[in-house]
Design a protein around this motif. Structure first.
Motif, PDB file in Angstrom:
ATOM      1  N   LYS A 136      15.635  42.965  18.652  1.00 49.00           N
ATOM      2  CA  LYS A 136      16.971  42.854  19.251  1.00 49.00           C
ATOM      3  C   LYS A 136      18.020  42.703  18.159  1.00 49.00           C
ATOM      4  CE  LYS A 136      15.828  41.384  23.802  1.00 49.00           C
ATOM      5  NZ  LYS A 136      14.492  41.026  23.963  1.00 49.00           N
ATOM      6  N   LYS A 137      19.258  42.960  18.523  1.00 53.01           N
ATOM      7  CA  LYS A 137      20.371  42.795  17.592  1.00 53.01           C
ATOM      8  C   LYS A 137      20.648  41.307  17.408  1.00 53.01           C
ATOM      9  CE  LYS A 137      24.377  45.118  16.222  1.00 53.01           C
ATOM     10  NZ  LYS A 137      24.202  46.359  15.557  1.00 53.01           N
ATOM     11  N   SER A 163      22.976  38.406  17.022  1.00 52.19           N
ATOM     12  CA  SER A 163      24.352  38.191  17.457  1.00 52.19           C
ATOM     13  C   SER A 163      25.086  37.257  16.494  1.00 52.19           C
ATOM     14  CB  SER A 163      24.343  37.581  18.860  1.00 52.19           C
ATOM     15  OG  SER A 163      25.645  37.277  19.267  1.00 52.19           O
ATOM     16  N   GLU A 220      28.635  37.160  16.782  1.00 55.06           N
ATOM     17  CA  GLU A 220      29.954  36.951  17.343  1.00 55.06           C
ATOM     18  C   GLU A 220      30.257  35.454  17.391  1.00 55.06           C
ATOM     19  OE1 GLU A 220      27.553  38.653  19.247  1.00 55.06           O
ATOM     20  OE2 GLU A 220      28.180  40.604  18.523  1.00 55.06           O
ATOM     21  N   ASN A 221      31.488  35.102  17.236  1.00 53.47           N
ATOM     22  CA  ASN A 221      31.979  33.722  17.277  1.00 53.47           C
ATOM     23  C   ASN A 221      31.575  32.882  16.070  1.00 53.47           C
ATOM     24  OD1 ASN A 221      33.141  34.214  19.841  1.00 53.47           O
ATOM     25  ND2 ASN A 221      31.153  33.822  20.777  1.00 53.47           N
ATOM     26  N   SER A 228      31.949  39.631  11.331  1.00 50.22           N
ATOM     27  CA  SER A 228      31.344  40.713  12.102  1.00 50.22           C
ATOM     28  C   SER A 228      30.401  41.508  11.210  1.00 50.22           C
ATOM     29  CB  SER A 228      32.411  41.628  12.687  1.00 50.22           C
ATOM     30  OG  SER A 228      32.927  42.487  11.695  1.00 50.22           O
ATOM     31  N   THR A 269      28.710  27.745  13.226  1.00 45.52           N
ATOM     32  CA  THR A 269      28.698  27.879  14.675  1.00 45.52           C
ATOM     33  C   THR A 269      28.469  26.483  15.215  1.00 45.52           C
ATOM     34  OG1 THR A 269      27.814  29.137  16.536  1.00 45.52           O
ATOM     35  CG2 THR A 269      26.219  28.343  14.903  1.00 45.52           C
ATOM     36  N   ASN A 306      25.600  27.281  20.521  1.00 44.45           N
ATOM     37  CA  ASN A 306      25.450  28.718  20.298  1.00 44.45           C
ATOM     38  C   ASN A 306      24.056  29.055  19.783  1.00 44.45           C
ATOM     39  OD1 ASN A 306      27.964  29.504  21.168  1.00 44.45           O
ATOM     40  ND2 ASN A 306      28.857  29.554  19.122  1.00 44.45           N
ATOM     41  N   PHE A 351      20.986  31.141  21.748  1.00 43.95           N
ATOM     42  CA  PHE A 351      20.305  32.256  21.101  1.00 43.95           C
ATOM     43  C   PHE A 351      18.794  32.045  21.095  1.00 43.95           C
ATOM     44  CE2 PHE A 351      19.563  34.887  17.138  1.00 43.95           C
ATOM     45  CZ  PHE A 351      19.885  36.090  17.731  1.00 43.95           C
ATOM     46  N   ASN A 404      19.406  44.716  13.563  1.00 44.36           N
ATOM     47  CA  ASN A 404      18.261  44.471  14.441  1.00 44.36           C
ATOM     48  C   ASN A 404      17.242  43.584  13.738  1.00 44.36           C
ATOM     49  OD1 ASN A 404      19.214  46.219  16.550  1.00 44.36           O
ATOM     50  ND2 ASN A 404      18.647  47.916  15.221  1.00 44.36           N
TER      51      ASN A 404
END
Length: 160
Positions: free
Chosen positions: A28-29, A31, A33-34, A44, A112, A116, A120, A136
């Motif tokens: 999976k990617k 994450s 973000e934030n 990003s 973070t 968060n 995840f 990924n």
């Protein structure tokens, strides 16, 4: 003592196929973000310039996290031109700043909050993710030591 050795052994290897985190996240990617960089700006994947990435999840009071720092720094020294190295923690910026005064850890540090990371699926520390150039997840390790750093290097070679 046996429990400590079992703990260290578990956290210095690639996660077992049966580990729920591995089955949940593999492929999976990752994450980001934030997440905030040192200047409190959102980070990003565009900042990664299309390179594979090693992401270290840690916190300042985690002894296994601290024990792996020399190995993480060696990996960065050797692979810095080909791999991007990121450290993510839920510690506040002041605690990180104080920690880095006494501990060499030359990764890009992102912040973070604990929630968060928990969302995840991260509940073990330290964790190290190896990502391909598209972000990924290709491999997940617990803590890094001399033996596992050789395996990490083999994983890097596969991504280049």
């Amino acid at each position: 003592m046996a429990l400590l050795l079992a703990y260290q052994s578990y956290f210095t290897q690639t996660l077992d196929k049966r580990d729920p985190l591995l089955s949940k996240l593999s492929g999976k990617k990752f994450s980001i973000e934030n997440l905030k960089d040192e200047n409190s700006k959102n980070f990003s994947f565009e900042n990664l310039n299309g390179k594979p990435v090693m992401v270290n999840i840690w916190f300042t009071k985690c002894q296994p996290c601290i024990q792996e720092l020399p190995y993480l720094n060696k990996l960065k020294e050797k692979w810095n031109s080909q791999i991007t190295f990121i450290a993510i923690t839920f510690d506040n910026e002041e605690d990180i700043r104080k920690f880095l005064i006494n501990h060499k850890f030359n990764y890009l540090h992102l912040n973070t909050n604990y929630e968060n990371l928990e969302r995840f699926g991260i509940y073990k520390y330290p964790l190290n993710f190896i990502l391909d150039k598209n972000g990924n997840i290709k491999k997940i390790y617990g803590g890094i030591d001399e033996d596992s750093s050789a395996n990490v290097e083999k994983d890097f070679e596969k991504l280049l």
